[in-house]
Design a protein around this motif. Structure first.
Motif, PDB file in Angstrom:
ATOM      1  N   LYS A   1       0.786  -1.098   0.212  1.00 51.64           N
ATOM      2  CA  LYS A   1       0.101   0.301   0.073  1.00 51.64           C
ATOM      3  C   LYS A   1       0.931   0.917  -0.198  1.00 51.64           C
ATOM      4  O   LYS A   1       2.116   1.019   0.614  1.00 51.64           O
TER       5      LYS A   1
ATOM      6  N   PRO B   1       0.557   6.226   3.258  1.00 54.26           N
ATOM      7  CA  PRO B   1      -1.093   7.429   4.013  1.00 54.26           C
ATOM      8  C   PRO B   1      -0.094   9.031   3.439  1.00 54.26           C
ATOM      9  O   PRO B   1       0.503   8.577   3.779  1.00 54.26           O
ATOM     10  N   ASN B   2      -0.749   9.960   3.529  1.00 54.19           N
ATOM     11  CA  ASN B   2      -0.392  11.305   2.871  1.00 54.19           C
ATOM     12  C   ASN B   2      -1.371  11.622   4.071  1.00 54.19           C
ATOM     13  O   ASN B   2      -1.971  11.175   5.026  1.00 54.19           O
TER      14      ASN B   2
ATOM     15  N   GLU C   1      -4.831  12.140   4.952  1.00 56.01           N
ATOM     16  CA  GLU C   1      -4.911   9.904   4.952  1.00 56.01           C
ATOM     17  C   GLU C   1      -4.448  10.094   6.788  1.00 56.01           C
ATOM     18  O   GLU C   1      -5.467   9.798   7.176  1.00 56.01           O
ATOM     19  N   ALA C   2      -3.289   9.843   6.788  1.00 55.00           N
ATOM     20  CA  ALA C   2      -2.842   9.837   8.284  1.00 55.00           C
ATOM     21  C   ALA C   2      -3.747  10.901   9.460  1.00 55.00           C
ATOM     22  O   ALA C   2      -4.141  10.542  10.764  1.00 55.00           O
TER      23      ALA C   2
ATOM     24  N   MET D   1      -6.858  11.985   9.948  1.00 53.14           N
ATOM     25  CA  MET D   1      -8.282  11.197   9.668  1.00 53.14           C
ATOM     26  C   MET D   1      -7.624  10.077  10.566  1.00 53.14           C
ATOM     27  O   MET D   1      -8.963   9.584  10.794  1.00 53.14           O
ATOM     28  N   LEU D   2      -7.224   9.235   9.964  1.00 51.36           N
ATOM     29  CA  LEU D   2      -6.994   7.713  10.678  1.00 51.36           C
ATOM     30  C   LEU D   2      -6.810   8.191  12.038  1.00 51.36           C
ATOM     31  O   LEU D   2      -7.486   7.354  13.008  1.00 51.36           O
TER      32      LEU D   2
ATOM     33  N   THR E   1      -8.587   1.048  11.810  1.00 47.91           N
ATOM     34  CA  THR E   1      -8.659   1.479   9.684  1.00 47.91           C
ATOM     35  C   THR E   1      -9.264   1.870   9.387  1.00 47.91           C
ATOM     36  O   THR E   1     -10.889   1.674   9.888  1.00 47.91           O
ATOM     37  N   LEU E   2      -9.221   2.976   8.443  1.00 46.68           N
ATOM     38  CA  LEU E   2     -10.783   3.389   7.865  1.00 46.68           C
ATOM     39  C   LEU E   2     -10.424   2.565   6.274  1.00 46.68           C
ATOM     40  O   LEU E   2     -11.457   3.373   5.030  1.00 46.68           O
ATOM     41  N   ASP E   3      -9.955   1.969   6.098  1.00 44.60           N
ATOM     42  CA  ASP E   3     -10.191   1.090   4.643  1.00 44.60           C
ATOM     43  C   ASP E   3     -11.425  -0.023   5.022  1.00 44.60           C
ATOM     44  O   ASP E   3     -12.114  -0.721   6.472  1.00 44.60           O
TER      45      ASP E   3
END
Length: 64
Positions: A6, A9-10, A13-14, A16-17, A28-30
């Motif tokens: 993967k 994360p930018n 994204e980091a 938000m997680l 995870t947000l996946d």
């Protein structure tokens, strides 16, 4: 040998997680295609706190 890693994360994204982990206790947000892993009961005060933190982070980023 080919590996499928993967991408890192930018920053948004980091962030938000990080907010999701601290406020909603998710790993995870996946999407994991499992109701037990993809859906969570969350208190409204946790949603409010997470939204305030995300909004504040956006304001801070805009000021930079």
């Amino acid at each position: 040998m080919t590996t499928t890693a993967k991408p890192a994360p930018n920053a948004p994204e980091a962030l938000m997680l990080d907010i999701a982990k601290r406020h909603f206790f998710v790993e995870t947000l996946d999407t994991r295609n499992s109701d037990g892993l993809d859906f969570h009961d969350v208190a409204v005060w946790s949603i409010r706190a997470a939204l305030i933190e995300a909004y504040s982070a956006g304001l801070a980023a805009a000021r930079r």
